[in-house]
Design a protein around this motif. Structure first.
Motif, PDB file in Angstrom:
ATOM      1  N   LEU A 115       0.959  -0.916   0.119  1.00  0.00           N
ATOM      2  CA  LEU A 115      -0.035   0.106   0.216  1.00  0.00           C
ATOM      3  C   LEU A 115       0.918   1.350   0.092  1.00  0.00           C
ATOM      4  O   LEU A 115       1.842   1.391   1.136  1.00  0.00           O
ATOM      5  N   PHE A 116       0.570   1.967  -0.791  1.00  0.00           N
ATOM      6  CA  PHE A 116       1.501   3.295  -0.954  1.00  0.00           C
ATOM      7  C   PHE A 116       1.087   4.450  -1.772  1.00  0.00           C
ATOM      8  O   PHE A 116      -0.112   4.082  -2.384  1.00  0.00           O
ATOM      9  N   LYS A 117       1.400   5.709  -1.692  1.00  0.00           N
ATOM     10  CA  LYS A 117       0.666   6.970  -2.322  1.00  0.00           C
ATOM     11  C   LYS A 117       1.256   6.819  -3.741  1.00  0.00           C
ATOM     12  O   LYS A 117       2.288   6.370  -4.010  1.00  0.00           O
ATOM     13  N   ARG A 118       0.763   7.525  -4.546  1.00  0.00           N
ATOM     14  CA  ARG A 118       1.087   7.724  -6.120  1.00  0.00           C
ATOM     15  C   ARG A 118       2.371   8.354  -5.948  1.00  0.00           C
ATOM     16  O   ARG A 118       3.167   8.378  -7.087  1.00  0.00           O
ATOM     17  N   GLU A 119       2.474   9.386  -5.131  1.00  0.00           N
ATOM     18  CA  GLU A 119       4.019  10.096  -5.294  1.00  0.00           C
ATOM     19  C   GLU A 119       4.917   9.415  -5.293  1.00  0.00           C
ATOM     20  O   GLU A 119       6.146   9.705  -5.581  1.00  0.00           O
ATOM     21  N   VAL A 120       4.883   8.124  -4.436  1.00  0.00           N
ATOM     22  CA  VAL A 120       6.096   7.253  -4.423  1.00  0.00           C
ATOM     23  C   VAL A 120       5.919   6.146  -5.377  1.00  0.00           C
ATOM     24  O   VAL A 120       6.738   4.964  -5.363  1.00  0.00           O
ATOM     25  N   ALA A 121       4.795   5.936  -6.366  1.00  0.00           N
ATOM     26  CA  ALA A 121       4.495   4.718  -7.155  1.00  0.00           C
ATOM     27  C   ALA A 121       5.130   4.365  -8.290  1.00  0.00           C
ATOM     28  O   ALA A 121       5.064   4.706  -9.358  1.00  0.00           O
ATOM     29  N   HIS A 122       6.500   3.999  -7.839  1.00  0.00           N
ATOM     30  CA  HIS A 122       7.487   3.620  -9.009  1.00  0.00           C
ATOM     31  C   HIS A 122       8.399   2.666  -8.858  1.00  0.00           C
ATOM     32  O   HIS A 122       9.309   2.886  -7.550  1.00  0.00           O
ATOM     33  N   TYR A 123       8.418   1.657  -9.360  1.00  0.00           N
ATOM     34  CA  TYR A 123       9.308   0.579  -9.045  1.00  0.00           C
ATOM     35  C   TYR A 123      10.543   0.714  -9.584  1.00  0.00           C
ATOM     36  O   TYR A 123      10.862   1.015 -10.797  1.00  0.00           O
ATOM     37  N   ASP A 124      11.618   0.175  -8.939  1.00  0.00           N
ATOM     38  CA  ASP A 124      13.207   0.314  -9.513  1.00  0.00           C
ATOM     39  C   ASP A 124      13.224  -0.452 -10.707  1.00  0.00           C
ATOM     40  O   ASP A 124      13.475  -1.949 -10.434  1.00  0.00           O
ATOM     41  N   GLU A 125      13.599  -0.116 -11.565  1.00  0.00           N
ATOM     42  CA  GLU A 125      13.758  -0.420 -13.051  1.00  0.00           C
ATOM     43  C   GLU A 125      15.269  -1.183 -13.133  1.00  0.00           C
ATOM     44  O   GLU A 125      15.264  -1.652 -14.075  1.00  0.00           O
ATOM     45  N   HIS A 126      15.963  -1.454 -12.249  1.00  0.00           N
ATOM     46  CA  HIS A 126      17.128  -2.072 -12.144  1.00  0.00           C
ATOM     47  C   HIS A 126      16.975  -3.409 -11.453  1.00  0.00           C
ATOM     48  O   HIS A 126      17.938  -4.254 -11.480  1.00  0.00           O
ATOM     49  N   LYS A 127      15.843  -3.744 -11.080  1.00  0.00           N
ATOM     50  CA  LYS A 127      15.313  -4.767 -10.727  1.00  0.00           C
ATOM     51  C   LYS A 127      14.246  -5.574 -11.416  1.00  0.00           C
ATOM     52  O   LYS A 127      13.247  -5.036 -11.208  1.00  0.00           O
ATOM     53  N   ARG A 128      14.751  -6.790 -11.949  1.00  0.00           N
ATOM     54  CA  ARG A 128      13.601  -7.429 -12.843  1.00  0.00           C
ATOM     55  C   ARG A 128      12.554  -8.412 -12.032  1.00  0.00           C
ATOM     56  O   ARG A 128      11.423  -8.409 -12.328  1.00  0.00           O
ATOM     57  N   VAL A 129      13.129  -8.816 -10.846  1.00  0.00           N
ATOM     58  CA  VAL A 129      12.473  -9.598  -9.677  1.00  0.00           C
ATOM     59  C   VAL A 129      12.743  -9.179  -8.369  1.00  0.00           C
ATOM     60  O   VAL A 129      13.727  -8.527  -8.136  1.00  0.00           O
ATOM     61  N   HIS A 130      11.646  -9.630  -7.324  1.00  0.00           N
ATOM     62  CA  HIS A 130      11.877  -9.023  -5.947  1.00  0.00           C
ATOM     63  C   HIS A 130      11.865  -7.416  -6.161  1.00  0.00           C
ATOM     64  O   HIS A 130      12.755  -6.900  -5.283  1.00  0.00           O
ATOM     65  N   GLU A 131      11.024  -6.846  -6.987  1.00  0.00           N
ATOM     66  CA  GLU A 131      11.013  -5.557  -7.212  1.00  0.00           C
ATOM     67  C   GLU A 131      10.823  -4.762  -5.832  1.00  0.00           C
ATOM     68  O   GLU A 131       9.922  -5.105  -5.094  1.00  0.00           O
ATOM     69  N   GLY A 132      11.200  -3.423  -5.727  1.00  0.00           N
ATOM     70  CA  GLY A 132      10.764  -2.640  -4.789  1.00  0.00           C
ATOM     71  C   GLY A 132      10.649  -1.188  -5.430  1.00  0.00           C
ATOM     72  O   GLY A 132      11.199  -0.813  -6.409  1.00  0.00           O
ATOM     73  N   LEU A 133       9.860  -0.410  -4.418  1.00  0.00           N
ATOM     74  CA  LEU A 133       9.773   1.014  -4.866  1.00  0.00           C
ATOM     75  C   LEU A 133      11.131   1.848  -4.701  1.00  0.00           C
ATOM     76  O   LEU A 133      12.109   1.397  -4.088  1.00  0.00           O
ATOM     77  N   ASP A 134      11.049   2.961  -5.788  1.00  0.00           N
ATOM     78  CA  ASP A 134      12.517   3.416  -6.192  1.00  0.00           C
ATOM     79  C   ASP A 134      13.046   4.011  -4.493  1.00  0.00           C
ATOM     80  O   ASP A 134      14.184   3.800  -4.136  1.00  0.00           O
ATOM     81  N   SER A 135      12.314   4.994  -3.805  1.00  0.00           N
ATOM     82  CA  SER A 135      12.477   5.542  -2.448  1.00  0.00           C
ATOM     83  C   SER A 135      11.424   5.607  -1.596  1.00  0.00           C
ATOM     84  O   SER A 135      10.498   6.680  -1.898  1.00  0.00           O
ATOM     85  N   VAL A 136      11.654   5.071  -0.613  1.00  0.00           N
ATOM     86  CA  VAL A 136      10.418   5.125   0.286  1.00  0.00           C
ATOM     87  C   VAL A 136      11.050   5.110   1.849  1.00  0.00           C
ATOM     88  O   VAL A 136      11.713   4.243   2.029  1.00  0.00           O
TER      89      VAL A 136
END
Length: 252
Positions: free
Chosen positions: A136-157
């Motif tokens: 669960l997260f707000k749109r302002e932080v809604a972007h996944y780290d494009e350097h990870k294809r699997v076990h992906e995580g948000l860029d900066s939270v």
């Protein structure tokens, strides 16, 4: 007035066994969006016939991160709730979510603690006892780290919150399905390592595989899960072994 609306998002492929139950658990959301990777089973038919209000999109799968970010781009609400098709939101967790997002001051993201099931039976240890994922997260932080294809995580939270009740995770429906998932994830992780210019080394392949079994079975108490613990520890080791096996092929 504070926007407390939720977009529930799922990325799916061949989830006819799971999709109906998963969608039922997020019906409280203001909009539900499913991004399908051109399923070849009845997943799409189930969505169209039983959940006409669901917004259904399709896109060829490349990796989990790209699918998640694309799915987010369709959402319109302030809050994003991501669910995997093999996960279930309980009524208690639903209440946690709705209560939290209506507070005057909230975190930008929240961890969900998860309870795992293997062939329908709860897994108590094997590393799952401390598992949690940001769902669960707000749109302002809604972007996944494009350097990870699997076990992906948000860029900066920073400093995510943790909700009280558990998300149910039926990831291990059968040995075969989990084995297939391990192989699929290993291929993606191998590509990540290759792009980071990490070389294949036999000693690293063997040592990581052995350590992963030891970590899961001993350090993370898989031994207390009986036969399930042995199976899950083996598959954890297999994941490392196959990742480096696929990495070796990348350099071939």
């Amino acid at each position: 007035m504070k926007d407390s609306k939720i977009s529930a998002l799922l990325i799916v492929f061949n989830e006819e066994k799971n999709i109906e139950e998963a969608l039922k658990t997020v019906e409280f959301a203001d909009e539900i969006i499913v991004l399908d990777s051109f399923s070849t089973d009845s997943t799409v038919e189930i969505i169209k016939t039983k959940f006409p209000k669901v917004q259904l999109y399709q896109n060829k799968f490349e990796d989990f991160t790209k699918q998640r970010n694309l799915c987010i781009s369709y959402a319109k609400s302030e809050w994003i709730l991501f669910l995997d098709a093999d996960e279930r939101i309980t009524p208690e967790l639903k209440n946690d979510i709705l209560k939290e997002i209506k507070k005057p001051v909230t975190q930008k993201a929240y961890f969900f603690k998860r309870k795992f099931f293997f062939k329908g039976e709860k897994v108590n240890y094997s590393g799952t006892q401390n598992d949690k994922n940001i769902r669960l997260f707000k749109r302002e932080v809604a972007h996944y780290d494009e350097h990870k294809r699997v076990h992906e995580g948000l860029d900066s939270v920073e400093n995510p919150g943790v909700l009280e009740h558990y998300l149910l995770h039926y990831s291990f429906d059968s040995y075969e399905s989990y084995h297939d998932k391990v192989i699929h994830y290993s291929k993606l992780k191998a590509k990540d390592l290759y792009e980071k210019k990490i070389k294949y080394r036999l000693i690293k392949q063997l040592s990581k595989s052995i350590f992963n079994f030891f970590k899961m079975y001993i350090l993370k108490l898989g031994i207390l899960d009986g036969r399930k613990g042995i199976t899950l520890s083996y598959l954890s080791a297999l994941s490392s072994f196959k990742t480096y096996e696929f990495l070796k092929k990348e350099y071939a």
